[in-house]
Design a protein around this motif. Structure first.
Motif, short mmCIF file in Angstrom:
data_model
loop_
_atom_site.label_atom_id
_atom_site.label_comp_id
_atom_site.label_asym_id
_atom_site.label_seq_id
_atom_site.Cartn_x
_atom_site.Cartn_y
_atom_site.Cartn_z
N ALA A 157 35.33 24.60 39.53
CA ALA A 157 36.10 23.94 39.99
C ALA A 157 37.68 24.10 39.86
CB ALA A 157 36.11 22.37 39.86
N ASP A 158 37.84 24.63 38.46
CA ASP A 158 39.01 25.07 37.75
C ASP A 158 39.47 26.36 38.32
OD1 ASP A 158 39.25 22.57 35.83
OD2 ASP A 158 37.72 23.22 35.05
N SER A 159 38.87 27.29 38.97
CA SER A 159 39.14 28.42 39.42
C SER A 159 39.51 28.22 40.97
CB SER A 159 37.96 29.34 39.09
OG SER A 159 38.28 30.74 39.60
N PRO A 160 40.53 28.59 41.56
CA PRO A 160 40.77 28.46 42.87
C PRO A 160 40.44 29.85 43.44
CG PRO A 160 42.90 28.87 41.95
CD PRO A 160 41.89 28.56 40.61
N PRO A 161 40.23 29.87 44.77
CA PRO A 161 39.85 31.13 45.36
C PRO A 161 41.24 31.89 45.01
CG PRO A 161 39.41 29.37 46.73
CD PRO A 161 40.28 28.61 45.78
N GLN A 162 40.87 33.29 45.00
CA GLN A 162 41.84 34.52 44.69
C GLN A 162 42.96 34.36 45.56
OE1 GLN A 162 42.41 36.73 42.00
NE2 GLN A 162 41.33 35.21 40.99
N ASP A 163 42.74 33.98 46.89
CA ASP A 163 43.88 34.16 47.68
C ASP A 163 44.79 33.05 47.34
OD1 ASP A 163 42.58 36.13 49.20
OD2 ASP A 163 41.92 34.96 50.84
N MET A 172 42.18 37.79 34.73
CA MET A 172 40.96 38.75 34.73
C MET A 172 40.40 38.81 36.11
SD MET A 172 39.43 41.03 32.69
CE MET A 172 40.22 40.82 31.31
N CYS A 173 39.95 37.66 36.44
CA CYS A 173 39.46 37.91 38.00
C CYS A 173 40.46 38.41 38.83
CB CYS A 173 38.96 36.44 38.48
SG CYS A 173 37.82 35.60 37.65
N HIS A 174 41.72 38.39 38.75
CA HIS A 174 42.49 39.10 39.54
C HIS A 174 42.62 40.64 39.52
CE1 HIS A 174 46.63 39.73 41.68
NE2 HIS A 174 46.86 40.75 40.51
N THR A 199 37.58 40.00 41.11
CA THR A 199 36.26 39.08 40.93
C THR A 199 36.46 38.02 41.97
OG1 THR A 199 35.85 39.86 38.80
CG2 THR A 199 34.58 38.10 39.69
N ARG A 200 35.85 37.81 43.10
CA ARG A 200 35.91 37.10 44.04
C ARG A 200 34.75 36.14 44.38
NH1 ARG A 200 40.50 37.16 47.35
NH2 ARG A 200 41.72 39.06 46.93
N GLU A 201 33.44 36.63 44.01
CA GLU A 201 32.18 36.11 44.08
C GLU A 201 31.75 35.08 43.25
OE1 GLU A 201 32.46 39.29 43.57
OE2 GLU A 201 32.23 40.11 45.64
N GLY A 204 30.40 36.39 39.71
CA GLY A 204 31.43 37.07 38.85
C GLY A 204 32.44 36.20 38.06
N VAL A 205 32.89 35.01 39.01
CA VAL A 205 33.76 34.08 38.43
C VAL A 205 33.02 33.38 37.35
CG1 VAL A 205 35.08 32.18 38.68
CG2 VAL A 205 34.95 34.11 40.39
N ALA A 206 31.65 32.82 37.65
CA ALA A 206 31.01 32.13 36.60
C ALA A 206 30.74 33.12 35.27
CB ALA A 206 29.66 31.88 37.20
N HIS A 207 30.64 34.39 35.28
CA HIS A 207 30.70 35.16 34.24
C HIS A 207 31.87 34.90 33.34
CE1 HIS A 207 29.66 38.46 31.50
NE2 HIS A 207 30.79 39.00 31.80
N GLU A 208 32.84 35.30 33.97
CA GLU A 208 34.25 35.17 33.35
C GLU A 208 34.31 33.76 32.57
OE1 GLU A 208 35.95 37.45 32.65
OE2 GLU A 208 34.99 39.17 33.84
#
Length: 250
Positions: free
Chosen positions: A7-13, A58-60, A64-66, A69-73
């Motif tokens: 919830a603390d990670s918005p979609p990359q867009d 890092m996701c940017h 990383t969008r899935e 992958g975000v959960a791993h970061e």
């Protein structure tokens, strides 16, 4: 502090739409949290917001969008999130002379046992991430944390108590007092989660709208929320009223 969640990670867009604004806020937020200890060592105190920024960046960078992958970061960066009564920091050993990096780092072997936070007459020794340590090598970047007992926290909160970072290594002996601005920021770390630097939902909504950059009686210059090419603008003619001066348009 509470760990970061999906919830603390918005979609990359959404993140990319507000990335520049968030970067500016992170820079302003970290300014008092960066402490130079002499000319070779700098500590940047981390909190939930600085860690979230690193994770989002890092996701940017890695696109990383899935969710997996975000959960791993998140799992990686949550290791830096503070526990109760803790302060954490990234320590940089700054050597600008490229040819001297290895030799200068070698001189500082054992520095992991020589960094402390001095609060009045008390000292909290830094706990380094052992995965970054080697018997005969030292890296230029280290993650560390200070665990403060309740009485040390109480003293830290007292403006009359001097607080300083100290490196007491045989090749590098320096002490740097913490400024009032630094202490004020770190007191938040010892009490609660910091307030979010940006309301992602609100900012993403605002970023999705066209913005009028300039207007005149005849035209408007629009910055599209989704330009066809980076930096492109749209110019549109304004509707002109048929009413004469002093009359209302019908």
């Amino acid at each position: 502090m509470n760990p970061l969640t999906l919830a603390d990670s918005p979609p990359q867009d959404a993140f990319e739409a507000i990335r520049d604004e968030l970067r500016a806020r992170v820079i302003a937020h970290t300014a008092p949290r960066r402490v130079a200890v002499g000319g070779r060592v700098t500590l940047l105190f981390e909190d939930r917001e600085t860690i979230r920024w690193q994770m989002l960046e890092m996701c940017h960078v890695e696109r990383t969008r899935e969710a997996a992958g975000v959960a791993h970061e998140l799992a990686v960066y949550n290791e830096l999130v503070l526990g109760a009564g803790e302060l954490s920091a990234t320590m940089f050993i700054e050597i600008t002379e490229q040819a001297q990096i290895r030799s200068e780092l070698d001189k500082l072997l054992g520095i992991d046992e020589c960094v402390s936070l001095r609060v009045g007459e008390r000292a909290a020794c830094a706990q380094f991430d052992t995965r970054q340590l080697d018997e005969d090598r030292i890296s230029a970047v280290h993650y560390l944390r200070f665990s403060l007992a309740p009485e040390v926290i109480a003293a830290f909160r007292d403006p009359a108590t001097p607080v300083a970072l100290r490196v007491d290594h045989r090749a590098y002996q320096v002490e740097a007092p913490l400024s009032p601005a630094t202490r004020a920021s770190l007191r938040v770390d010892l009490a609660r989660d910091p307030p979010p630097l940006l309301d992602f939902a609100h900012a993403a909504t605002a970023a999705s709208r066209d913005r009028a950059l300039e207007e005149s009686a005849n035209f408007r210059v629009i910055a599209p929320a989704r330009p066809q090419t980076p930096g492109s603008l749209r110019v549109s003619a304004r509707e002109r009223s048929s009413a004469r001066p002093g009359q209302l348009a019908s």
